[in-house]
Design a protein around this motif. Structure first.
Motif, PDB file in Angstrom:
ATOM      1  N   LEU A 130      41.433 -16.585  56.731  1.00 42.26           N
ATOM      2  CA  LEU A 130      40.949 -15.797  57.384  1.00 42.26           C
ATOM      3  C   LEU A 130      41.734 -14.685  58.455  1.00 42.26           C
ATOM      4  CD1 LEU A 130      38.768 -18.396  59.188  1.00 42.26           C
ATOM      5  CD2 LEU A 130      37.478 -16.138  58.268  1.00 42.26           C
ATOM      6  N   GLY A 131      43.099 -15.204  58.619  1.00 45.74           N
ATOM      7  CA  GLY A 131      43.940 -14.293  59.376  1.00 45.74           C
ATOM      8  C   GLY A 131      44.870 -13.096  57.974  1.00 45.74           C
ATOM      9  N   GLN A 132      44.111 -13.465  57.467  1.00 49.19           N
ATOM     10  CA  GLN A 132      45.153 -12.274  56.497  1.00 49.19           C
ATOM     11  C   GLN A 132      44.699 -10.614  56.637  1.00 49.19           C
ATOM     12  OE1 GLN A 132      43.825 -13.235  52.733  1.00 49.19           O
ATOM     13  NE2 GLN A 132      45.483 -15.600  52.123  1.00 49.19           N
ATOM     14  N   GLN A 133      45.844 -10.066  57.121  1.00 47.76           N
ATOM     15  CA  GLN A 133      45.406  -8.550  57.432  1.00 47.76           C
ATOM     16  C   GLN A 133      44.644  -8.471  58.387  1.00 47.76           C
ATOM     17  OE1 GLN A 133      47.638  -6.814  56.477  1.00 47.76           O
ATOM     18  NE2 GLN A 133      46.677  -4.307  56.757  1.00 47.76           N
ATOM     19  N   ILE A 134      44.498  -9.037  59.335  1.00 51.30           N
ATOM     20  CA  ILE A 134      43.541  -7.928  60.121  1.00 51.30           C
ATOM     21  C   ILE A 134      44.912  -9.143  61.816  1.00 51.30           C
ATOM     22  CG2 ILE A 134      41.020  -8.041  58.632  1.00 51.30           C
ATOM     23  CD1 ILE A 134      40.923 -11.223  60.449  1.00 51.30           C
ATOM     24  N   ASN A 135      43.475  -7.980  62.989  1.00 45.92           N
ATOM     25  CA  ASN A 135      44.211  -8.731  63.900  1.00 45.92           C
ATOM     26  C   ASN A 135      43.452 -10.322  64.532  1.00 45.92           C
ATOM     27  OD1 ASN A 135      41.806  -8.482  66.021  1.00 45.92           O
ATOM     28  ND2 ASN A 135      42.618  -6.448  65.208  1.00 45.92           N
ATOM     29  N   LEU A 136      44.951 -10.876  65.372  1.00 52.41           N
ATOM     30  CA  LEU A 136      44.128 -11.991  65.711  1.00 52.41           C
ATOM     31  C   LEU A 136      43.095 -12.161  66.305  1.00 52.41           C
ATOM     32  CD1 LEU A 136      47.692 -14.638  66.452  1.00 52.41           C
ATOM     33  CD2 LEU A 136      45.676 -14.855  64.842  1.00 52.41           C
ATOM     34  N   ALA A 137      42.703 -11.263  67.081  1.00 51.46           N
ATOM     35  CA  ALA A 137      41.797 -11.484  68.299  1.00 51.46           C
ATOM     36  C   ALA A 137      40.658 -11.290  66.842  1.00 51.46           C
ATOM     37  CB  ALA A 137      41.607 -10.764  68.925  1.00 51.46           C
ATOM     38  N   PHE A 138      40.297 -10.955  65.986  1.00 56.00           N
ATOM     39  CA  PHE A 138      39.387 -11.175  65.127  1.00 56.00           C
ATOM     40  C   PHE A 138      39.263 -12.011  63.971  1.00 56.00           C
ATOM     41  CE2 PHE A 138      37.767  -8.522  60.995  1.00 56.00           C
ATOM     42  CZ  PHE A 138      36.026  -8.610  61.561  1.00 56.00           C
ATOM     43  N   ALA A 139      40.767 -12.253  63.744  1.00 57.11           N
ATOM     44  CA  ALA A 139      40.569 -14.010  63.006  1.00 57.11           C
ATOM     45  C   ALA A 139      39.882 -15.221  64.027  1.00 57.11           C
ATOM     46  CB  ALA A 139      41.946 -14.136  62.661  1.00 57.11           C
ATOM     47  N   ARG A 144      34.956 -19.007  63.934  1.00 61.91           N
ATOM     48  CA  ARG A 144      34.585 -19.033  64.918  1.00 61.91           C
ATOM     49  C   ARG A 144      32.528 -19.334  64.267  1.00 61.91           C
ATOM     50  NH1 ARG A 144      32.899 -20.711  70.184  1.00 61.91           N
ATOM     51  NH2 ARG A 144      34.773 -19.888  71.101  1.00 61.91           N
ATOM     52  N   GLN A 145      33.012 -17.453  63.642  1.00 61.96           N
ATOM     53  CA  GLN A 145      31.267 -17.196  62.930  1.00 61.96           C
ATOM     54  C   GLN A 145      31.468 -18.904  61.566  1.00 61.96           C
ATOM     55  OE1 GLN A 145      31.365 -13.727  62.339  1.00 61.96           O
ATOM     56  NE2 GLN A 145      30.502 -12.536  64.575  1.00 61.96           N
ATOM     57  N   PHE A 146      32.096 -18.651  61.307  1.00 67.10           N
ATOM     58  CA  PHE A 146      32.004 -19.808  60.351  1.00 67.10           C
ATOM     59  C   PHE A 146      32.191 -21.194  60.620  1.00 67.10           C
ATOM     60  CE2 PHE A 146      35.010 -22.374  57.203  1.00 67.10           C
ATOM     61  CZ  PHE A 146      33.986 -22.087  55.740  1.00 67.10           C
ATOM     62  N   VAL A 147      32.321 -21.495  61.731  1.00 62.75           N
ATOM     63  CA  VAL A 147      33.044 -22.990  62.048  1.00 62.75           C
ATOM     64  C   VAL A 147      31.030 -23.114  62.288  1.00 62.75           C
ATOM     65  CG1 VAL A 147      33.319 -24.333  64.019  1.00 62.75           C
ATOM     66  CG2 VAL A 147      35.298 -22.843  62.087  1.00 62.75           C
ATOM     67  N   GLU A 148      30.541 -21.918  63.338  1.00 56.45           N
ATOM     68  CA  GLU A 148      29.147 -22.326  63.832  1.00 56.45           C
ATOM     69  C   GLU A 148      28.057 -22.242  62.761  1.00 56.45           C
ATOM     70  OE1 GLU A 148      28.761 -19.732  67.669  1.00 56.45           O
ATOM     71  OE2 GLU A 148      30.670 -21.645  68.520  1.00 56.45           O
ATOM     72  N   ALA A 179      27.812 -13.297  53.698  1.00 61.21           N
ATOM     73  CA  ALA A 179      27.578 -12.646  53.880  1.00 61.21           C
ATOM     74  C   ALA A 179      27.143 -12.081  55.765  1.00 61.21           C
ATOM     75  CB  ALA A 179      27.099 -11.392  53.371  1.00 61.21           C
ATOM     76  N   ALA A 180      26.643 -12.472  56.469  1.00 56.90           N
ATOM     77  CA  ALA A 180      26.743 -12.906  57.084  1.00 56.90           C
ATOM     78  C   ALA A 180      27.462 -12.895  58.109  1.00 56.90           C
ATOM     79  CB  ALA A 180      25.375 -13.762  57.717  1.00 56.90           C
ATOM     80  N   ILE A 181      29.004 -13.393  57.866  1.00 61.45           N
ATOM     81  CA  ILE A 181      30.024 -13.186  58.641  1.00 61.45           C
ATOM     82  C   ILE A 181      30.894 -12.246  58.130  1.00 61.45           C
ATOM     83  CG2 ILE A 181      32.258 -14.585  58.578  1.00 61.45           C
ATOM     84  CD1 ILE A 181      30.278 -17.367  57.967  1.00 61.45           C
ATOM     85  N   LYS A 182      31.467 -11.382  59.173  1.00 61.80           N
ATOM     86  CA  LYS A 182      31.806  -9.432  58.532  1.00 61.80           C
ATOM     87  C   LYS A 182      33.344  -9.958  58.120  1.00 61.80           C
ATOM     88  CE  LYS A 182      28.683  -7.495  61.172  1.00 61.80           C
ATOM     89  NZ  LYS A 182      27.590  -6.499  60.019  1.00 61.80           N
ATOM     90  N   MET A 183      32.890 -11.231  56.495  1.00 63.10           N
ATOM     91  CA  MET A 183      34.850 -10.773  56.299  1.00 63.10           C
ATOM     92  C   MET A 183      34.310 -10.887  54.879  1.00 63.10           C
ATOM     93  SD  MET A 183      35.627 -15.117  54.760  1.00 63.10           S
ATOM     94  CE  MET A 183      34.767 -16.468  55.422  1.00 63.10           C
ATOM     95  N   THR A 184      36.016  -9.740  54.250  1.00 57.16           N
ATOM     96  CA  THR A 184      35.147  -9.379  52.859  1.00 57.16           C
ATOM     97  C   THR A 184      35.578 -10.257  52.174  1.00 57.16           C
ATOM     98  OG1 THR A 184      38.056 -10.434  52.555  1.00 57.16           O
ATOM     99  CG2 THR A 184      36.926  -8.051  54.240  1.00 57.16           C
TER     100      THR A 184
END
Length: 294
Positions: A130-139, A144-148, A179-184
DNA sequence: GTCCAGGATGGGC
DNA sequence: GCCCATCATGGA
């Protein structure tokens, strides 16, 4: 339940790390008391953790009227030892750091800080991806979206405490389910792929723990979505290899740039040269340098 | 609006 | 083996 703490442990330093991000969803900290679900296999225990005089850690079970069995207490104690790296003697690290131009100040400023672990392998791997190539706040938002979306929770005093989604559940999903979670899309594929490897038994913490550092690193990098950075990140925070060293990490790079007052980023070769004195303590050096900026 | 973020992959050479 | 475009969105 009481856990006796080792020397060179300072709870304020550890709380400083744990509270650095307000959007953390795997625990809550208020008035220096940590509230968290510790989940191991089927077992889920909501506990509160506090520390007295940096000597004793007090663990209280919440929301659980039944008697807590001995094996369950032992698992919790083991988890907490791994989480705070309590079985590690940091004396040699501080001896080394006190004469190291880069580590000297961080080692004093954050004295008593442990490499805070992520004992659960699936959680550690997902957090790395999740933390690859994005800032920590967005990670943290993505986590949170994944867990919830896919995790369980225990409610206590009208607050929810979340359990990281089990790999068995994620293994059955398709990328479109994320898809609802805004990860690639790629990250969705990576996480599901990792979950399937764990569900099939091809990947486990026990197997990696029985390997030496290089073997474990190689077998992690073979997995799609796990490169050198993620492998070393997980080797450091989950498998506790002290020589794990995520040298490509942009946080590490920026921290060194700041400490050395450089007007450009240090090269990989420069970082390798600086890290020679850190031998066998690379993961601790990295963690302390991270704290300089984050 | 611009730049960059706790990288990895797959292609071309 | 090295270089590079691509992913792809939010935070500062």
């Amino acid at each position: 339940m009481i856990i006796t703490l080792p020397a060179n442990f300072d709870m304020n330093a550890n709380l400083g790390y744990l509270t650095r991000e307000k959007n953390e969803c795997m625990y809550e900290i208020e008035s220096d008391i940590i509230t968290k679900v510790i989940a191991i296999g089927e077992m889920q225990s909501l506990v509160q953790i506090s520390v007295i005089d940096n000597q004793q850690m007090v663990v209280q079970f919440l929301n659980d009227s039944r008697p807590i069995e001995k094996w369950e207490r032992e698992k919790i104690v083991t988890y907490i030892h791994e989480w705070f790296d309590l079985d590690n003697d940091l004396t040699p690290f501080y001896e080394m750091a006190n004469s190291d131009p880069l580590l000297q100040i961080p080692a004093q400023k954050f004295y008593g800080l442990r490499v805070i672990g992520i004992p659960d392998l699936f959680e550690a791997l997902c957090w790395g991806v999740l933390g690859q190539q994005i800032n920590l706040a967005f990670a943290h938002t993505l986590k949170r979206q994944f867990v919830e979306s896919f995790g369980d929770s225990i409610e206590w005093k009208s607050k929810k405490y979340w359990v990281f989604p089990p790999y068995e559940r994620i293994a059955q999903l398709e990328p479109t389910d994320l898809a609802a979670i805004k990860m690639t899309v790629k990250k969705s594929e990576y996480i599901i792929g990792i979950a399937r490897l764990m569900a099939s038994g091809e990947l486990s913490k026990d197997q990696l723990m029985n390997m030496n550092f290089k073997e474990a690193e190689r077998s992690l990098i073979k997995i799609r979505g796990i490169g050198p950075w993620t492998a070393n990140y997980v080797l450091m925070r989950c498998l506790r290899f002290q020589t794990a060293f995520p040298i490509d990490d942009v946080g590490l790079i920026n921290s060194i740039k700041t400490l050395r007052n450089m007007n450009r980023k240090p090269t990989k070769e420069e970082i390798l040269a600086l890290s020679i004195p850190w031998k066998n303590w690379e993961s601790y050096a990295t963690f302390y340098l991270w704290r300089v900026l984050y």
